[in-house]
Design an enzyme around this catalytic site. Structure first.
Site, mmCIF file in Angstrom:
data_model
loop_
_atom_site.group_PDB
_atom_site.id
_atom_site.type_symbol
_atom_site.label_atom_id
_atom_site.label_comp_id
_atom_site.label_asym_id
_atom_site.label_seq_id
_atom_site.Cartn_x
_atom_site.Cartn_y
_atom_site.Cartn_z
ATOM 1 N N LYS A 1 0.827 -1.210 0.000
ATOM 2 C CA LYS A 1 0.000 0.000 0.000
ATOM 3 C C LYS A 1 0.869 1.272 0.000
ATOM 4 C CE LYS A 1 -2.230 0.137 3.763
ATOM 5 N NZ LYS A 1 -1.749 1.220 4.631
ATOM 6 N N ARG B 1 13.447 -7.660 13.043
ATOM 7 C CA ARG B 1 12.675 -6.923 14.054
ATOM 8 C C ARG B 1 11.710 -7.894 14.722
ATOM 9 N NH1 ARG B 1 9.789 -2.051 11.130
ATOM 10 N NH2 ARG B 1 8.197 -2.887 12.511
#
Ligand code: AMP
Length: 231
Positions: free
Chosen positions: A26, A173
């Site tokens: 997106k 992460r």
């Protein structure tokens, strides 16, 4: 078919919503479309992060929610977007990315626009199956020394698990781990589907297959916007 739909006059703003889960592309598409169409890209996460960096009261309040991985309350989010959409930079229109994320936000946005005689032109749903999203996001690794990002499938380092530049062992992460990604997606999906349903009732949602290459997704979105009914 005419290109007029993509070249709005000052009184005819082209407001487009991009909807997609984390990893659907997106943000990438929003940046490309904003360049191609000359429209402002309003990404809610970036706006909140900018407010935090600037130390505004909005930023201070938003931070507590963002740190917990929760949605910022609707009132704050709506107020922030209404202010953004009143800025002169949005005179031609805007690509909205990350807002509205709840039906209440969508209703507030619809109300604000209809008061000004406007409406959202199209809602573009970039659709990618959950398992592919998990694979995309959980393939992300980063060099702890120089922060270069890698992807095990689409952009692997020359030596598996090592940074090309630093030779350092790559790290992931915590929130990009597959189990955490799946949990994040599960949490996002409900509200996202509800927002899509809300706009489907207005007949303005276009589903785009987000598994295609980036350029093909852009072309598909531009094609839909071209054929969309003018405001
Ligand atoms: P993002 O960069 O889109 O992942 O957003 C980062 C964080 O900003 C989210 O986890 C939420 O805490 C907050 N946020 C972004 N957009 C919204 C929204 N439309 N409504 C509420 N909170 C949001």
């Amino acid at each position: 078919m005419t290109d007029d739909a993509l070249h709005p006059s000052a009184t005819d703003r082209l407001i487009v919503l991009l909807v997609g889960a984390v990893g659907a592309g997106k943000g990438t598409q929003a940046a490309i479309l904003s360049r191609e169409l000359g429209l402002v890209h309003l990404a809610s996460g970036n706006l909140f992060r900018a407010a935090i960096a600037a130390g505004t009261p909005l930023g201070d309040e938003a931070r507590t929610y963002m740190e917990r991985g929760e949605l910022v309350p609707d009132e704050l989010t709506i107020e922030m977007f209404i202010r953004e959409l009143e800025k002169p930079e949005t005179a031609r229109g805007a690509i909205l990315d990350g807002f509205p994320r709840t039906v209440r936000q969508a209703e507030a946005l619809d109300r604000m626009l209809s008061t000004a005689g406007e409406r959202i032109r199209r809602v573009i749903h970039i659709d990618v199956p959950i398992e592919e999203l998990v694979q995309r996001v959980s393939g992300r690794w980063i060099c702890p020394v120089c922060s270069t990002p890698y992807h095990t499938v689409t952009d692997p380092p020359r030596v598996a698990g090592r940074c090309d530049r630093e030779g350092a062992e790559l790290v992931q992460r915590d929130d990009d781990r597959p189990d955490v990604v799946r949990a994040r997606l599960d949490k996002q999906m409900g509200p996202m589907l509800a927002v899509l349903d809300h706009y489907r009732r207005a007949g303005i949602v276009d589903r785009i297959d987000g598994r295609q290459p980036i350029e093909a997704v852009t072309a598909a979105i531009l094609g839909r916007l071209r054929t969309a009914t003018p405001a």
